[in-house]
Design a protein around this motif. Structure first.
Motif, mmCIF file in Angstrom:
data_model
loop_
_atom_site.group_PDB
_atom_site.id
_atom_site.type_symbol
_atom_site.label_atom_id
_atom_site.label_comp_id
_atom_site.label_asym_id
_atom_site.label_seq_id
_atom_site.Cartn_x
_atom_site.Cartn_y
_atom_site.Cartn_z
ATOM 1 N N PHE A 137 0.837 -1.187 0.000
ATOM 2 C CA PHE A 137 0.000 0.000 0.000
ATOM 3 C C PHE A 137 0.876 1.243 0.000
ATOM 4 N N LEU A 138 0.278 2.311 -0.396
ATOM 5 C CA LEU A 138 0.966 3.588 -0.432
ATOM 6 C C LEU A 138 0.466 4.398 0.758
ATOM 7 N N GLU A 139 1.364 4.856 1.562
ATOM 8 C CA GLU A 139 1.001 5.674 2.722
ATOM 9 C C GLU A 139 0.939 7.125 2.269
ATOM 10 N N LEU A 140 -0.193 7.753 2.466
ATOM 11 C CA LEU A 140 -0.376 9.140 2.061
ATOM 12 C C LEU A 140 -0.238 10.031 3.287
ATOM 13 N N GLU A 141 0.831 10.784 3.324
ATOM 14 C CA GLU A 141 1.106 11.675 4.449
ATOM 15 C C GLU A 141 0.365 13.000 4.255
ATOM 16 N N PRO A 142 0.067 13.713 5.333
ATOM 17 C CA PRO A 142 -0.694 14.966 5.217
ATOM 18 C C PRO A 142 -0.059 16.008 4.290
ATOM 19 N N ASP A 143 1.251 16.041 4.207
ATOM 20 C CA ASP A 143 1.892 17.061 3.362
ATOM 21 C C ASP A 143 2.236 16.556 1.961
ATOM 22 N N ASP A 144 1.842 15.332 1.614
ATOM 23 C CA ASP A 144 2.089 14.815 0.273
ATOM 24 C C ASP A 144 1.248 15.571 -0.748
ATOM 25 N N THR A 145 1.825 15.758 -1.917
ATOM 26 C CA THR A 145 1.131 16.418 -3.018
ATOM 27 C C THR A 145 0.701 15.364 -4.040
ATOM 28 N N TYR A 146 -0.055 15.802 -5.017
ATOM 29 C CA TYR A 146 -0.455 14.903 -6.097
ATOM 30 C C TYR A 146 0.792 14.385 -6.820
ATOM 31 N N ASN A 147 1.771 15.228 -7.032
ATOM 32 C CA ASN A 147 3.002 14.796 -7.704
ATOM 33 C C ASN A 147 3.743 13.731 -6.892
ATOM 34 N N ASP A 148 3.748 13.852 -5.566
ATOM 35 C CA ASP A 148 4.358 12.819 -4.713
ATOM 36 C C ASP A 148 3.625 11.491 -4.912
ATOM 37 N N LEU A 149 2.315 11.560 -4.938
ATOM 38 C CA LEU A 149 1.496 10.370 -5.104
ATOM 39 C C LEU A 149 1.793 9.693 -6.444
ATOM 40 N N VAL A 150 1.804 10.456 -7.516
ATOM 41 C CA VAL A 150 2.043 9.917 -8.854
ATOM 42 C C VAL A 150 3.450 9.331 -8.972
ATOM 43 N N ARG A 151 4.404 9.928 -8.301
ATOM 44 C CA ARG A 151 5.789 9.425 -8.325
ATOM 45 C C ARG A 151 5.900 8.071 -7.625
ATOM 46 N N LYS A 152 5.175 7.890 -6.527
ATOM 47 C CA LYS A 152 5.252 6.650 -5.748
ATOM 48 C C LYS A 152 4.393 5.520 -6.327
ATOM 49 N N LEU A 153 3.368 5.864 -7.067
ATOM 50 C CA LEU A 153 2.357 4.902 -7.494
ATOM 51 C C LEU A 153 2.868 3.740 -8.349
ATOM 52 N N PRO A 154 3.679 3.945 -9.382
ATOM 53 C CA PRO A 154 4.084 2.819 -10.242
ATOM 54 C C PRO A 154 4.787 1.681 -9.500
ATOM 55 N N ASP A 155 5.621 1.996 -8.547
ATOM 56 C CA ASP A 155 6.336 0.962 -7.809
ATOM 57 C C ASP A 155 5.369 0.109 -6.991
ATOM 58 N N VAL A 156 4.403 0.754 -6.345
ATOM 59 C CA VAL A 156 3.417 0.013 -5.550
ATOM 60 C C VAL A 156 2.505 -0.785 -6.483
ATOM 61 N N GLU A 157 2.140 -0.228 -7.635
ATOM 62 C CA GLU A 157 1.306 -0.959 -8.605
ATOM 63 C C GLU A 157 1.985 -2.265 -9.018
ATOM 64 N N ARG A 158 3.275 -2.226 -9.261
ATOM 65 C CA ARG A 158 4.025 -3.426 -9.649
ATOM 66 C C ARG A 158 3.946 -4.482 -8.546
ATOM 67 N N ARG A 159 4.149 -4.068 -7.299
ATOM 68 C CA ARG A 159 4.101 -5.020 -6.177
ATOM 69 C C ARG A 159 2.696 -5.577 -5.967
ATOM 70 N N VAL A 160 1.676 -4.744 -6.171
ATOM 71 C CA VAL A 160 0.291 -5.204 -6.031
ATOM 72 C C VAL A 160 -0.006 -6.267 -7.086
ATOM 73 N N ARG A 161 0.430 -6.055 -8.330
ATOM 74 C CA ARG A 161 0.210 -7.062 -9.378
ATOM 75 C C ARG A 161 0.939 -8.364 -9.062
ATOM 76 N N GLN A 162 2.105 -8.268 -8.443
ATOM 77 C CA GLN A 162 2.897 -9.462 -8.141
ATOM 78 C C GLN A 162 2.347 -10.265 -6.966
ATOM 79 N N SER A 163 1.956 -9.600 -5.882
ATOM 80 C CA SER A 163 1.609 -10.371 -4.687
ATOM 81 C C SER A 163 0.377 -9.882 -3.925
#
Length: 186
Positions: A137-163
Protein backbone atom coordinates in the motif's frame (compact mmCIF):
# COMPACT_ATOMS: atom_id res chain seq x y z
CA UNK A 1 -13.56 -19.57 4.13
CA UNK A 2 -14.67 -16.07 3.15
CA UNK A 3 -17.05 -13.97 5.29
CA UNK A 4 -20.42 -13.41 3.62
CA UNK A 5 -19.65 -9.79 2.70
CA UNK A 6 -16.49 -10.94 0.90
CA UNK A 7 -17.72 -14.22 -0.60
CA UNK A 8 -17.53 -12.73 -4.10
CA UNK A 9 -13.77 -12.25 -3.73
CA UNK A 10 -13.15 -15.96 -4.09
CA UNK A 11 -14.45 -15.76 -7.66
CA UNK A 12 -12.74 -12.43 -8.35
CA UNK A 13 -9.37 -13.89 -7.32
CA UNK A 14 -9.70 -16.47 -10.11
CA UNK A 15 -10.30 -13.86 -12.83
CA UNK A 16 -7.73 -11.87 -14.75
CA UNK A 17 -8.11 -8.12 -14.70
CA UNK A 18 -6.51 -5.70 -17.13
CA UNK A 19 -3.15 -4.25 -16.11
CA UNK A 20 -3.95 -0.80 -17.53
CA UNK A 21 -6.50 1.21 -15.60
CA UNK A 22 -8.28 4.47 -16.05
CA UNK A 23 -6.76 7.24 -13.96
CA UNK A 24 -9.55 7.00 -11.39
CA UNK A 25 -9.01 7.26 -7.65
CA UNK A 26 -11.81 5.86 -5.49
CA UNK A 27 -12.29 7.49 -2.08
CA UNK A 28 -14.01 4.90 0.11
CA UNK A 29 -13.81 5.54 3.85
CA UNK A 30 -15.18 3.37 6.61
CA UNK A 31 -18.50 4.10 8.31
CA UNK A 32 -17.49 7.05 10.47
CA UNK A 33 -19.02 10.40 9.53
CA UNK A 34 -16.07 12.34 10.95
CA UNK A 35 -13.64 10.15 9.00
CA UNK A 36 -15.66 10.65 5.82
CA UNK A 37 -15.56 14.42 6.24
CA UNK A 38 -11.81 14.40 6.86
CA UNK A 39 -10.99 12.20 3.89
CA UNK A 40 -13.24 14.22 1.55
CA UNK A 41 -11.63 17.50 2.60
CA UNK A 42 -8.13 16.08 2.15
CA UNK A 43 -9.00 14.50 -1.21
CA UNK A 44 -10.51 17.75 -2.50
CA UNK A 45 -7.25 19.54 -1.66
CA UNK A 46 -4.99 16.81 -3.08
CA UNK A 47 -6.79 16.22 -6.39
CA UNK A 48 -7.98 19.73 -7.26
CA UNK A 49 -7.14 20.58 -10.90
CA UNK A 50 -5.33 17.27 -11.46
CA UNK A 51 -5.56 15.08 -14.59
CA UNK A 52 -7.59 12.30 -13.00
CA UNK A 53 -11.09 11.43 -11.89
CA UNK A 54 -12.02 11.02 -8.24
CA UNK A 55 -14.99 8.92 -7.29
CA UNK A 56 -16.43 9.16 -3.81
CA UNK A 57 -18.27 6.14 -2.46
CA UNK A 58 -20.14 7.04 0.71
CA UNK A 59 -20.36 4.17 3.18
CA UNK A 60 -23.90 2.71 3.11
CA UNK A 61 -24.48 3.26 6.83
CA UNK A 62 -23.94 7.03 6.52
CA UNK A 63 -26.66 9.59 5.84
CA UNK A 64 -25.61 11.17 2.56
CA UNK A 65 -27.68 14.36 2.97
CA UNK A 66 -26.33 15.02 6.45
CA UNK A 67 -22.78 14.41 5.29
CA UNK A 68 -23.07 16.70 2.26
CA UNK A 69 -24.65 19.38 4.47
CA UNK A 70 -21.70 19.26 6.86
CA UNK A 71 -19.21 19.45 3.99
CA UNK A 72 -21.10 22.44 2.57
CA UNK A 73 -20.95 24.20 5.96
CA UNK A 74 -17.16 23.62 5.90
CA UNK A 75 -17.10 25.34 2.48
CA UNK A 76 -15.66 22.29 0.74
CA UNK A 77 -15.45 23.09 -2.96
CA UNK A 78 -15.83 19.99 -5.09
CA UNK A 79 -13.35 20.00 -7.95
CA UNK A 80 -14.81 19.35 -11.41
CA UNK A 81 -13.07 15.96 -11.54
CA UNK A 82 -15.02 14.65 -8.48
CA UNK A 83 -18.23 12.63 -8.60
CA UNK A 84 -20.28 10.64 -6.11
CA UNK A 85 -20.88 6.99 -6.96
CA UNK A 86 -23.74 4.74 -5.87
CA UNK A 87 -22.66 1.57 -7.71
CA UNK A 88 -21.26 -1.36 -5.74
CA UNK A 89 -17.55 -1.67 -5.07
CA UNK A 90 -17.50 -4.76 -7.29
CA UNK A 91 -18.66 -2.56 -10.19
CA UNK A 92 -16.34 0.36 -9.39
CA UNK A 93 -13.04 -1.34 -8.52
CA UNK A 94 -12.29 -2.90 -11.94
CA UNK A 95 -12.01 0.60 -13.43
CA UNK A 96 -10.00 2.24 -10.64
CA UNK A 97 -6.26 2.68 -10.41
CA UNK A 98 -6.24 3.15 -6.65
CA UNK A 99 -8.48 3.24 -3.58
CA UNK A 100 -8.03 5.80 -0.81
CA UNK A 101 -9.26 4.97 2.66
CA UNK A 102 -8.25 5.29 6.28
CA UNK A 103 -8.79 1.81 7.57
CA UNK A 104 -11.68 0.16 5.82
CA UNK A 105 -11.44 -3.43 4.61
CA UNK A 106 -12.01 -1.95 1.16
CA UNK A 107 -8.20 -1.61 1.09
CA UNK A 108 -7.91 -5.41 1.21
CA UNK A 109 -10.69 -5.76 -1.35
CA UNK A 110 -8.85 -3.35 -3.66
CA UNK A 111 -5.93 -5.78 -3.87
CA UNK A 112 -8.20 -8.46 -5.37
CA UNK A 113 -8.89 -6.06 -8.25
CA UNK A 114 -5.21 -5.03 -8.66
CA UNK A 115 -5.98 -1.53 -7.34
CA UNK A 116 -3.35 0.20 -5.25
CA UNK A 117 -4.55 0.70 -1.68
CA UNK A 118 -3.69 4.20 -0.51
CA UNK A 119 -3.80 4.50 3.25
CA UNK A 120 -4.63 7.93 4.58
CA UNK A 121 -3.78 8.16 8.26
CA UNK A 122 -6.77 9.76 9.99
CA UNK A 123 -6.24 12.55 12.50
CA UNK A 124 -9.66 12.12 14.08
CA UNK A 125 -9.53 8.54 15.30
CA UNK A 126 -7.50 5.42 15.99
CA UNK A 127 -5.80 4.16 12.85
CA UNK A 128 -7.19 0.77 11.84
CA UNK A 129 -5.07 -0.03 8.79
CA UNK A 130 -5.77 -3.67 7.94
CA UNK A 131 -2.87 -4.14 5.54
CA UNK A 132 -0.04 -5.80 7.38
CA UNK A 133 2.40 -5.70 4.45
CA UNK A 134 3.56 -2.09 3.98
CA UNK A 135 4.95 -2.89 0.52
CA UNK A 136 1.39 -3.42 -0.76
CA UNK A 137 0.00 0.00 0.00
CA UNK A 138 0.97 3.59 -0.43
CA UNK A 139 1.00 5.67 2.72
CA UNK A 140 -0.38 9.14 2.06
CA UNK A 141 1.11 11.67 4.45
CA UNK A 142 -0.69 14.97 5.22
CA UNK A 143 1.89 17.06 3.36
CA UNK A 144 2.09 14.81 0.27
CA UNK A 145 1.13 16.42 -3.02
CA UNK A 146 -0.46 14.90 -6.10
CA UNK A 147 3.00 14.80 -7.70
CA UNK A 148 4.36 12.82 -4.71
CA UNK A 149 1.50 10.37 -5.10
CA UNK A 150 2.04 9.92 -8.85
CA UNK A 151 5.79 9.43 -8.32
CA UNK A 152 5.25 6.65 -5.75
CA UNK A 153 2.36 4.90 -7.49
CA UNK A 154 4.08 2.82 -10.24
CA UNK A 155 6.34 0.96 -7.81
CA UNK A 156 3.42 0.01 -5.55
CA UNK A 157 1.31 -0.96 -8.60
CA UNK A 158 4.02 -3.43 -9.65
CA UNK A 159 4.10 -5.02 -6.18
CA UNK A 160 0.29 -5.20 -6.03
CA UNK A 161 0.21 -7.06 -9.38
CA UNK A 162 2.90 -9.46 -8.14
CA UNK A 163 1.61 -10.37 -4.69
CA UNK A 164 -1.54 -8.43 -3.78
CA UNK A 165 -3.91 -11.31 -4.37
CA UNK A 166 -1.77 -13.61 -2.21
CA UNK A 167 -2.28 -11.12 0.62
CA UNK A 168 -6.07 -11.21 0.11
CA UNK A 169 -6.05 -15.01 0.25
CA UNK A 170 -3.96 -14.92 3.41
CA UNK A 171 -6.31 -12.46 5.13
CA UNK A 172 -9.40 -14.52 4.35
CA UNK A 173 -8.15 -18.10 4.55
CA UNK A 174 -8.95 -20.47 7.43
CA UNK A 175 -5.89 -19.39 9.39
CA UNK A 176 -6.08 -15.69 8.49
CA UNK A 177 -7.07 -12.80 10.67
CA UNK A 178 -10.72 -12.82 9.54
CA UNK A 179 -11.28 -16.25 11.12
CA UNK A 180 -12.03 -14.53 14.42
CA UNK A 181 -15.16 -13.05 12.85
CA UNK A 182 -16.51 -16.30 11.41
CA UNK A 183 -18.65 -18.94 13.13
CA UNK A 184 -17.00 -22.31 13.72
CA UNK A 185 -17.93 -24.93 11.17
CA UNK A 186 -17.73 -28.67 11.93
Amino acid sequence: VFPLRYGHLKEILEKQHPAGRENIFLVAPAGSEQEMIEICVRAAQLFQNQPCSVWIKIHPILDCRSLLGQLERLHVRWPANFSFQSASLTELLPRCRAVISTGSTVLVEALAFFCVPIHLTPSCMIDLNRLADPSLFLELEPDDTYNDLVRKLPDVERRVRQSGRDHVRQVFDDTGSMKAFLPNHP
